[in-house]
Design a protein around this motif. Structure first.
Motif, PDB file in Angstrom:
ATOM      1  N   VAL A 130       0.837  -1.201   0.000  1.00 42.67           N
ATOM      2  CA  VAL A 130       0.000   0.000   0.000  1.00 42.67           C
ATOM      3  C   VAL A 130       0.870   1.249   0.000  1.00 42.67           C
ATOM      4  O   VAL A 130       2.014   1.225   0.447  1.00 42.67           O
ATOM      5  CB  VAL A 130      -0.972   0.054   1.209  1.00 42.67           C
ATOM      6  CG1 VAL A 130      -1.887  -1.151   1.220  1.00 42.67           C
ATOM      7  CG2 VAL A 130      -0.230   0.170   2.524  1.00 42.67           C
ATOM      8  N   GLU A 150      -6.913   0.710   5.378  1.00 43.13           N
ATOM      9  CA  GLU A 150      -6.539   0.398   3.999  1.00 43.13           C
ATOM     10  C   GLU A 150      -6.521  -1.117   3.761  1.00 43.13           C
ATOM     11  O   GLU A 150      -6.962  -1.588   2.711  1.00 43.13           O
ATOM     12  CB  GLU A 150      -5.169   1.001   3.682  1.00 43.13           C
ATOM     13  CG  GLU A 150      -4.751   0.866   2.240  1.00 43.13           C
ATOM     14  CD  GLU A 150      -5.580   1.712   1.282  1.00 43.13           C
ATOM     15  OE1 GLU A 150      -5.498   1.446   0.065  1.00 43.13           O
ATOM     16  OE2 GLU A 150      -6.308   2.623   1.720  1.00 43.13           O
ATOM     17  N   GLU A 154      -8.962  -2.812   1.012  1.00 42.76           N
ATOM     18  CA  GLU A 154      -8.440  -3.555  -0.138  1.00 42.76           C
ATOM     19  C   GLU A 154      -8.750  -5.047  -0.087  1.00 42.76           C
ATOM     20  O   GLU A 154      -8.945  -5.669  -1.118  1.00 42.76           O
ATOM     21  CB  GLU A 154      -6.927  -3.349  -0.264  1.00 42.76           C
ATOM     22  CG  GLU A 154      -6.574  -1.977  -0.791  1.00 42.76           C
ATOM     23  CD  GLU A 154      -5.130  -1.880  -1.233  1.00 42.76           C
ATOM     24  OE1 GLU A 154      -4.539  -2.913  -1.633  1.00 42.76           O
ATOM     25  OE2 GLU A 154      -4.597  -0.763  -1.178  1.00 42.76           O
ATOM     26  N   SER A 155      -8.772  -5.615   1.122  1.00 42.99           N
ATOM     27  CA  SER A 155      -8.925  -7.070   1.230  1.00 42.99           C
ATOM     28  C   SER A 155     -10.329  -7.505   1.634  1.00 42.99           C
ATOM     29  O   SER A 155     -10.713  -8.643   1.387  1.00 42.99           O
ATOM     30  CB  SER A 155      -7.932  -7.630   2.253  1.00 42.99           C
ATOM     31  OG  SER A 155      -8.304  -7.231   3.566  1.00 42.99           O
TER      32      SER A 155
END
Length: 168
Positions: A130, A150, A154-155
């Motif tokens: 990231v 983050e 994202e996951s």
């Protein structure tokens, strides 16, 4: 910008040389594990990212007198790092950044120390792949919070919030 690029710099380097100032000449196995270098937050990307790494004792001789071109190929050195860090040797040798096993990666950093408190989070940016703004003065909790946010964004993995352990 430099901090966001550090992992990539290590990853694309031809060679990463680690000078162990507190490891005396002719040290026995275990000295690397006990070195102050092995407790710092920034050493995670320093030993995970490079494809080729060499460890040097305080007199600039190779650690364990291992004169091979890449200490990531040394079973003894990688086993010592595995025992000291809890990161399996195969991961040490062939690490790939990303969101997989996020809790485990956070655990790797949990007992490490940094001179600047926010660096405990910033040192993990490359490990997770990231790039976030660097905002010194925001405090460790806020920096880690932004990183966790983050990771989740994202996951989609909210289990990173479930991790329990001793913090750095």
């Amino acid at each position: 910008k430099s901090l966001n690029s550090m992992f990539l710099w290590y990853r694309t380097s031809a060679l990463t040389m680690v000078y162990l100032s507190d490891v005396p000449p002719s040290s026995k196995p275990g000295a690397l594990a006990r070195s102050a270098w092995n407790t710092r937050g920034w050493t995670l990307p320093e030993f995970l990212a490079p494809k080729v790494i060499r460890f040097y004792q305080s007199d600039w001789t190779p650690y364990l007198n291992d004169r091979s071109s890449n200490h990531k190929q040394s079973v003894a050195i990688m086993q010592e790092l595995e025992d000291a860090t809890g990161i399996d040797a195969q991961t040490l040798v062939a690490f790939r950044p990303g969101m997989i096993n996020a809790c485990e990666k956070l655990q790797w950093a949990s007992t490490r120390v940094t001179t600047v408190e926010e660096d405990i989070a910033y040192s993990l940016f490359g490990i997770f792949g990231v790039q976030l703004p660097i905002m010194y003065g925001e405090k460790k909790q806020k920096a880690l919070g932004r990183l966790l946010q983050e990771i989740i964004a994202e996951s989609g993995d909210i289990t990173v919030l479930d991790w329990v352990g001793t913090s750095s």
